[in-house]
Scaffold this motif. Structure first.
Motif, mmCIF file in Angstrom:
data_model
loop_
_atom_site.group_PDB
_atom_site.id
_atom_site.type_symbol
_atom_site.label_atom_id
_atom_site.label_comp_id
_atom_site.label_asym_id
_atom_site.label_seq_id
_atom_site.Cartn_x
_atom_site.Cartn_y
_atom_site.Cartn_z
ATOM 1 N N THR A 521 -14.644 -2.261 25.492
ATOM 2 C CA THR A 521 -14.081 -2.142 24.147
ATOM 3 C C THR A 521 -12.647 -2.663 24.161
ATOM 4 O OG1 THR A 521 -15.435 -0.204 23.690
ATOM 5 C CG2 THR A 521 -13.486 -0.514 22.302
ATOM 6 N N GLY A 522 -12.292 -3.449 23.148
ATOM 7 C CA GLY A 522 -10.964 -4.039 23.087
ATOM 8 C C GLY A 522 -9.883 -3.012 22.770
ATOM 9 N N GLU A 523 -8.651 -3.311 23.191
ATOM 10 C CA GLU A 523 -7.526 -2.423 22.918
ATOM 11 C C GLU A 523 -6.904 -2.796 21.568
ATOM 12 O OE1 GLU A 523 -4.594 0.054 25.557
ATOM 13 O OE2 GLU A 523 -4.165 -2.063 25.795
ATOM 14 N N TYR A 524 -7.640 -2.460 20.498
ATOM 15 C CA TYR A 524 -7.192 -2.778 19.146
ATOM 16 C C TYR A 524 -5.967 -1.962 18.719
ATOM 17 C CZ TYR A 524 -11.884 -4.820 18.270
ATOM 18 O OH TYR A 524 -13.052 -5.555 18.294
ATOM 19 N N LYS A 525 -5.744 -0.826 19.357
ATOM 20 C CA LYS A 525 -4.746 0.119 18.855
ATOM 21 C C LYS A 525 -3.333 -0.147 19.357
ATOM 22 C CE LYS A 525 -7.848 2.263 16.519
ATOM 23 N NZ LYS A 525 -7.948 1.932 15.087
ATOM 24 N N VAL A 526 -3.183 -0.999 20.358
ATOM 25 C CA VAL A 526 -1.851 -1.252 20.907
ATOM 26 C C VAL A 526 -1.729 -2.713 21.336
ATOM 27 C CG1 VAL A 526 -0.131 -0.603 22.639
ATOM 28 C CG2 VAL A 526 -1.777 1.109 21.836
ATOM 29 N N CYS A 527 -0.772 -3.433 20.757
ATOM 30 C CA CYS A 527 -0.361 -4.723 21.299
ATOM 31 C C CYS A 527 1.064 -5.017 20.825
ATOM 32 C CB CYS A 527 -1.325 -5.847 20.938
ATOM 33 S SG CYS A 527 -1.222 -6.459 19.242
ATOM 34 N N ALA A 528 1.712 -5.959 21.470
ATOM 35 C CA ALA A 528 3.114 -6.275 21.173
ATOM 36 C C ALA A 528 3.191 -7.446 20.197
ATOM 37 C CB ALA A 528 3.849 -6.609 22.465
ATOM 38 N N ILE A 529 4.059 -7.316 19.200
ATOM 39 C CA ILE A 529 4.213 -8.362 18.183
ATOM 40 C C ILE A 529 5.689 -8.539 17.811
ATOM 41 C CG2 ILE A 529 1.933 -8.015 17.139
ATOM 42 C CD1 ILE A 529 3.549 -6.475 14.870
ATOM 43 N N LYS A 530 5.962 -9.622 17.099
ATOM 44 C CA LYS A 530 7.230 -9.777 16.384
ATOM 45 C C LYS A 530 6.903 -10.075 14.928
ATOM 46 C CE LYS A 530 7.723 -14.584 17.996
ATOM 47 N NZ LYS A 530 8.571 -15.516 18.774
ATOM 48 N N ILE A 531 7.808 -9.752 14.043
ATOM 49 C CA ILE A 531 7.556 -9.912 12.614
ATOM 50 C C ILE A 531 8.811 -10.467 11.957
ATOM 51 C CG2 ILE A 531 8.105 -7.461 12.239
ATOM 52 C CD1 ILE A 531 6.119 -7.510 9.886
ATOM 53 N N GLU A 532 8.629 -11.442 11.071
ATOM 54 C CA GLU A 532 9.766 -12.073 10.397
ATOM 55 C C GLU A 532 9.388 -12.444 8.970
ATOM 56 O OE1 GLU A 532 10.600 -15.919 12.348
ATOM 57 O OE2 GLU A 532 8.694 -15.606 13.400
ATOM 58 N N LYS A 533 10.371 -12.396 8.092
ATOM 59 C CA LYS A 533 10.127 -12.697 6.687
ATOM 60 C C LYS A 533 9.964 -14.200 6.492
ATOM 61 C CE LYS A 533 12.860 -10.750 3.649
ATOM 62 N NZ LYS A 533 13.983 -10.534 2.710
ATOM 63 N N ILE A 534 8.967 -14.594 5.708
ATOM 64 C CA ILE A 534 8.806 -16.012 5.362
ATOM 65 C C ILE A 534 8.858 -16.252 3.856
ATOM 66 C CG2 ILE A 534 7.555 -16.656 7.455
ATOM 67 C CD1 ILE A 534 4.937 -16.401 5.949
ATOM 68 N N ARG A 535 8.720 -15.163 3.059
ATOM 69 C CA ARG A 535 8.775 -15.333 1.607
ATOM 70 C C ARG A 535 9.137 -14.002 0.968
ATOM 71 N NH1 ARG A 535 4.498 -17.953 1.323
ATOM 72 N NH2 ARG A 535 3.013 -16.346 0.675
ATOM 73 N N GLU A 536 10.009 -14.044 -0.010
ATOM 74 C CA GLU A 536 10.407 -12.807 -0.685
ATOM 75 C C GLU A 536 9.402 -12.436 -1.767
ATOM 76 O OE1 GLU A 536 14.393 -13.155 -2.068
ATOM 77 O OE2 GLU A 536 15.251 -12.940 -0.051
ATOM 78 N N ALA A 537 9.401 -11.140 -2.094
ATOM 79 C CA ALA A 537 8.496 -10.643 -3.131
ATOM 80 C C ALA A 537 8.801 -11.317 -4.457
ATOM 81 C CB ALA A 537 8.640 -9.135 -3.262
ATOM 82 N N VAL A 538 7.733 -11.596 -5.186
ATOM 83 C CA VAL A 538 7.889 -12.226 -6.505
ATOM 84 C C VAL A 538 8.088 -11.148 -7.554
ATOM 85 C CG1 VAL A 538 6.782 -13.687 -8.228
ATOM 86 C CG2 VAL A 538 6.440 -14.159 -5.808
#
Length: 538
Positions: A521-538
């Motif tokens: 079974t895959g480890e869906y519950k934990v992985c490392a990411i980065k997140i960045e804004k690409i577009r502001e809310a309309v």
């Protein structure tokens, strides 16, 4: 664990859904029941409102956390130290069921030695749960007569998922919460017939009824029944299939009712495996993301066009009757039978009932079940004979192996944790509006929740400059996706939560390739990411 193989090995609940209302305490760990299993979640709410105590262990503030007597915001991937910590307290304070442990279990000394090092202070440091809450929950669970434990994918979708399950079993046996109504260890199945599929051998290591393919006696039994020679070798788990597809060793595949491109972890690896195959057949209702790779698409029949049985999460075998004739002209079993005949193996069944009779004759736990007996109401296996009433709860007098075997289990950290390059932790799950739907083909459903929203804690949002409605790019070592953002304290700082329902935002392009070594079974519950804004809310 070996003594609990019949129930936990098959993923079935030891007890019945109706017993939720009898329970005095519900212990939920790694399960967002109201969204992933809404009917059972409603019964849990009813029980809590009637006075049952409710303990919720989850890093997110799920709906049931709002009603819980104790909500423990555990750090993802620390379930084993948490459970060991509870057992440390229970043993140290002699709160465990000494009669049950002495008469019905073995290997207690080894368990005690293992959990001794998981002191409340050490566990609090690992899990983020306050010491006083650890003591309160341990005393409450051990001191309650009828306590039911529930878990789902929040326990199993880790590299240590099998060990997580065994740790829950350890806790239940230690406190004597087993073999009686209103107790037990109760994994809740994800879809309506997952249990039935596993019962009938849709696993690479067993025949129907969990009879092992490497057992010569079982092999001979099924060779005689099916009139063919069987290999007696273990098959491949799904991750192994796609590893071999990518290596060029598996060249053809037949996929029935599954959409691995959207639902399996590290989905870019899945896509590349499908692309490398020489021949792919997909038997489906819709042109799914996986079906787009097919050389041949066979039209499938839905549940409403199907006659047969489903076996649900409490082991209840129930009749299913078609409401309309299959639009493809054939039920799925008829299509498979026709395919078998073309490949030189004529089966010749005349009805779904005839198939069920054969299954029951070969599967001891189904031996006493027939269409006539389940015409109005289903029966719970094991039901070995025609006069057997079925089994509402398991392990009443003994475990399968005789005595339940305690396992000594140490903490195993997740395969991938946040670091300087990928500083946030991603966890995934389901949302109610797309209950049991992996891609929203229904316009009505899509109108209720039309796109993905990644949950981001307000502290992280302030640091990153996000407001609700902004569009972000989420990147892991395996892929990237674009998603809208929802700023909410439902998730703790440092954690991002996403669902996996949207083809437009294929979250599993991000998830880890790491798997549990036993179940794959895959480890869906934990992985490392980065997140960045690409577009502001309309």
């Amino acid at each position: 664990m070996a003594g609990l193989a019949t129930s936990f090995g098959s993923g079935a609940m030891t007890n019945s859904i109706s017993e939720i209302e009898q329970a005095e305490l519900l212990f939920l760990i790694g399960t967002n029941t109201t969204e992933a299993h809404p009917v059972i979640g409603y019964k849990m709410r009813q029980a809590a409102r009637k006075g049952a105590k409710l303990i919720v262990v989850d890093p997110r503030r799920i709906e049931l956390a709002e009603e819980a007597d104790y909500w423990l915001r555990i750090k993802p991937g620390t379930d084993i130290p948490f459970l060991n910590g509870l057992m440390n307290i229970i043993i140290a304070e002699k709160l465990y069921d000494q009669v049950f442990v002495e008469e019905r279990t073995e290997n207690f000394a080894a368990l005690k030695e293992t959990v001794e090092k998981y002191t409340p202070e050490y566990v609090s440091e690992l899990t983020g749960i306050p010491v006083e809450d650890l003591y309160a929950v341990a005393r409450l669970y051990a001191g309650t007569d009828k306590a039911m434990a529930f878990y789902t994918l929040g326990i199993t979708e880790h590299v240590c998922g099998t060990n997580n399950v065994m740790s829950v079993a350890n806790l239940a046996m230690l406190t004597g919460h087993m073999g009686r109504p209103g107790t037990g260890v109760n994994p809740i199945r994800g879809q309506n017939n997952v249990q039935g599929a596993c019962d009938m051998g849709a696993l690479p290591n067993v025949y129907p009824g969990y009879q092992r393919v490497i057992d010569p006696v079982a092999q001979e039994k099924f060779e005689q029944a099916w009139g063919v020679a069987l290999s007696g070798e273990l098959g491949l788990m799904i991750p192994e299939m796609f590893d071999q597809a990518n290596a060029g060793e598996i060249k053809a595949m037949y996929i029935l009712g599954e959409n691995p491109v959207l639902t399996d972890p590290n989905s870019n690896h899945i896509r590349s495996g499908l692309e490398k195959m020489e021949f792919l057949v997909v038997h489906e209702l819709f042109l799914t993301e996986t079906a787009e790779y097919a050389d041949v698409i066979l039209p499938a029949a839905s549940f409403a066009e199907t006659d047969g049985t489903f076996t649900n999460t409490e082991r209840r075998v129930q009749r299913v009757r078609k409401a309309v004739e299959p639009l493809p002209g054939k039920a799925n079993w008829q299509a498979i039978m026709a395919l078998g005949e073309k490949m030189g193996y004529p089966m010749g069944y005349s009805s779904a009932e005839e198939i069920f009779r054969e299954m029951a004759s070969l599967t001891p736990s189904y031996g006493g079940i027939s269409y006539a007996r389940i015409d109005a109401k289903g029966l719970q296996w094991p039901c070995p004979t025609a006069d057997h009433p079925g089994t509402p709860y398991l392990h009443a007098n003994a475990f399968v192996r005789g005595k339940g075997l305690f396992q000594s289990i140490e903490h195993i950290p997740p395969a991938e944790m946040p670091d300087q390059e990928y500083p946030y932790l991603l966890s995934t799950g389901r949302i109610l509006y797309h209950y049991n739907v992996t891609t929203p083909y229904s316009a009505a459903i899509k109108s209720m929740w039309s796109e993905e929203y990644a949950e981001v804690n307000p502290e992280d949002a302030a640091r990153l400059g996000f407001i609700t409605g902004d569009t972000a790019k989420v990147t892991s070592r395996r892929g990237e996706v674009a998603t809208k953002v929802r700023v909410t304290d439902r998730v703790p700082p440092g954690m991002i939560w996403m669902s996996f329902h949207y083809g437009e935002t294929p979250t599993n392009a991000l998830t880890s390739a790491a798997v549990d070594p036993v179940t794959k079974t895959g480890e869906y519950k934990v992985c490392a990411i980065k997140i960045e804004k690409i577009r502001e809310a309309v």
